[in-house]
Enzyme design. Structure first.
Site, mmCIF file in Angstrom:
data_model
loop_
_atom_site.group_PDB
_atom_site.id
_atom_site.type_symbol
_atom_site.label_atom_id
_atom_site.label_comp_id
_atom_site.label_asym_id
_atom_site.label_seq_id
_atom_site.Cartn_x
_atom_site.Cartn_y
_atom_site.Cartn_z
ATOM 1 N N GLU A 146 0.828 -1.201 0.000
ATOM 2 C CA GLU A 146 0.000 0.000 0.000
ATOM 3 C C GLU A 146 0.867 1.258 0.000
ATOM 4 O O GLU A 146 0.522 2.244 -0.650
ATOM 5 C CB GLU A 146 -0.971 -0.018 1.180
ATOM 6 C CG GLU A 146 -2.031 -1.110 1.001
ATOM 7 C CD GLU A 146 -3.132 -1.019 2.009
ATOM 8 O OE1 GLU A 146 -4.154 -0.371 1.689
ATOM 9 O OE2 GLU A 146 -2.977 -1.577 3.105
ATOM 10 N N GLU A 205 -3.041 -9.440 3.169
ATOM 11 C CA GLU A 205 -4.002 -9.363 4.272
ATOM 12 C C GLU A 205 -5.196 -10.279 4.073
ATOM 13 O O GLU A 205 -5.727 -10.829 5.033
ATOM 14 C CB GLU A 205 -4.559 -7.931 4.418
ATOM 15 C CG GLU A 205 -3.551 -6.852 4.643
ATOM 16 C CD GLU A 205 -3.134 -6.158 3.362
ATOM 17 O OE1 GLU A 205 -2.911 -4.945 3.404
ATOM 18 O OE2 GLU A 205 -3.017 -6.827 2.322
#
Length: 176
Positions: A112, A132
């Site tokens: 990210e 994730e």
């Protein structure tokens, strides 16, 4: 003064190096805060024409520091996630061009961070992925939206739903 980052401006380029190699540069609360503050500061620095983000020790960033997260009371986890979101947003908001220079892994929150940069330069050892989802956690710092804008809906869905780790050649082929 940054403790988990090494920061230097030279020839009008600011380098920000994640410096927690003992934990693969995983982002804990302090690192997130330092990143947000550093990029907010550089956004105002008249001597910086570009920013480059690196990871020290052969790994860009393993993502959120899950070991540190286990020690945080459950009612405080939302603040840690918000801190990482703020750090990623500070990178996205900076007015000068930003480059994520990636060696080794950039996973989860680490990926990210790279998606918030204007450009990503990958070394041969680079491996990226939104891991994730393998833990039933959604990327929490805008990665799903940024990835979709970058590579399109269908490809982004593959990255997000499979939690696969992609090598540098696959990232190039997918447009990352």
């Amino acid at each position: 003064k940054a403790m988990n980052l090494l920061i230097e401006t030279k020839a009008r380029v600011t380098t920000v190096i994640l410096n927690r190699p003992q934990v693969k540069n995983a982002i804990d609360r302090q690192t997130a805060q330092e990143l947000a503050e550093a990029f907010q500061y550089f956004d105002q620095d008249p001597n910086a024409d570009a920013a480059v983000l690196f990871g020290n020790g052969g790994c860009f960033c393993a993502g959120a520091d899950l070991k540190a997260r286990k020690e945080i009371p459950e009612d405080q986890v939302v603040h840690v996630v918000q801190g990482i979101r703020d750090a990623v947003q500070a990178i996205a908001d900076i007015k000068v061009p930003t480059i994520a220079a990636i060696q080794g892994s950039a996973l989860g929150g680490g990926m990210e961070l790279t998606l918030a940069a204007d450009m990503r330069v990958l070394g041969e050892s680079a491996k990226l992925g939104l891991r994730e989802t393998a833990l039933a956690i959604l990327p929490g710092a805008g990665g799903t939206q940024r990835l979709t804008r970058l590579i399109g809906y269908a490809r982004a869905m593959e990255w997000i739903t499979t939690a696969k780790i992609f090598d540098a050649q696959e990232c190039l082929a997918h447009g990352v």
